[in-house]
Design an enzyme around this catalytic site. Structure first.
Site, PDB file in Angstrom:
ATOM      1  N   PRO A   2       0.842  -1.212   0.000  1.00 53.77           N
ATOM      2  CA  PRO A   2       0.000   0.000   0.000  1.00 53.77           C
ATOM      3  C   PRO A   2       0.871   1.254   0.000  1.00 53.77           C
ATOM      4  CG  PRO A   2      -0.658  -1.537   1.752  1.00 53.77           C
ATOM      5  CD  PRO A   2       0.646  -2.022   1.189  1.00 53.77           C
ATOM      6  N   GLU A   3       0.560   2.158  -0.914  1.00 54.82           N
ATOM      7  CA  GLU A   3       1.308   3.398  -1.034  1.00 54.82           C
ATOM      8  C   GLU A   3       0.482   4.545  -0.443  1.00 54.82           C
ATOM      9  OE1 GLU A   3       4.303   3.722  -2.056  1.00 54.82           O
ATOM     10  OE2 GLU A   3       4.732   1.825  -3.066  1.00 54.82           O
TER      11      GLU A   3
END
Ligand SMILES: [Zn+2]
Length: 269
Positions: A2-3
């Site tokens: 997840p960014e």
């Protein structure tokens, strides 16, 4: 992994559901995450979540006398599910709010669930984080000042979270394309004008990813699906050998700091 845009979309998804609500119970089925989930987390019942904020890729649930710090690590996801929903194998932590559960699923267990009684900005995981790319703190002048002190090439400079936080590998390539800057250009040689263009490009890239993720929000809140990668139509990322959308030159791939970088050799100087 997840960014920043994914974490921001999650924040926007859960904040209106959780703000103002009282934690009824915390169930920790597996405390061995990146760091052991502390006892204090199990004792949060009765606290009211005043706000859900984000710093870098950390979610901060402000409980008045302290903050719950959540990080999704490599493979974590957060979902809101109805109370009583049976947990799956990798659903390690539930925070119960009456009829709702905030549920952390984390197969690889690199995520974190921590508590800090002090100001979150002073926490060891957070105090070294660089400036927020979507905040007003990042503009051409600030970027220029940061870059001037740095001998790295611009692509690894962008990905160093101690300077600017949360520009992942995809977003660094995309931003440099938008700004017309070669990924191997030296950070400390960039002009103020090019830094201004680059700071705008970073914001545009991240905002577009958040918008793309926002449209999938309904699917992720209350369902099994975690938000995936939001970069649906990459400008250069993962397009080696394909034509540049702007000039039709073949996109190139190089490796910098063991990460793939994609760019257009004609548009980016
Ligand atoms: Zn091009």
């Amino acid at each position: 992994m997840p960014e920043l845009p994914e974490v921001e979309v999650i924040r926007r998804g859960i904040a209106p559901q959780l703000e103002g609500r009282t934690i009824a119970a915390v169930e920790v089925r597996e405390p061995r995450l990146r760091w052991r989930v502390p006892q204090a987390v199990r004792a949060l019942a009765g606290r009211v979540v005043r706000a859900v904020r984000r710093r870098g890729k950390y979610l901060l649930l402000d409980c008045g006398d302290g903050h719950l710090i959540l990080h999704l690590g490599m493979s974590g996801s957060l979902r809101l599910v109805a109370a009583g929903t049976a947990p799956g194998k990798h659903d390690h932590v539930d925070i119960a709010f009456g009829d709702l559960l905030l549920r952390l699923r984390d197969p690889r267990r690199f995520g974190a669930v921590l508590w800090t009684a002090g100001p979150p900005e002073a926490h060891a995981l957070i105090r070294h984080l660089g400036i927020e790319p979507l905040s007003r703190a990042l503009d051409g002048g600030r970027l220029h000042a940061l870059a001037r002190e740095c001998r790295l090439k611009i692509k690894p400079f962008l990905m160093d979270g101690r300077r600017i936080v949360g520009i992942g590998n995809i977003y660094a390539s995309e931003s440099l394309f938008l700004a017309g800057i070669h990924p191997r250009y030296r950070a400390n040689r960039l002009s103020l004008e090019r830094c201004a263009r680059l700071s705008e490009a970073i914001k545009r890239t991240l905002r577009a990813a958040i918008r793309a993720g926002g449209s999938s929000l309904r699917n992720f809140v209350g369902s099994d699906g975690a938000p995936g990668c939001f970069q649906r139509r990459a400008l250069v990322y993962d397009r080696e050998g394909e034509q540049c959308w702007r000039c039709r030159t073949a996109i190139k791939r190089i490796v910098q700091g063991q990460r793939a970088t994609y760019f257009c050799p004609l548009c980016q100087r």
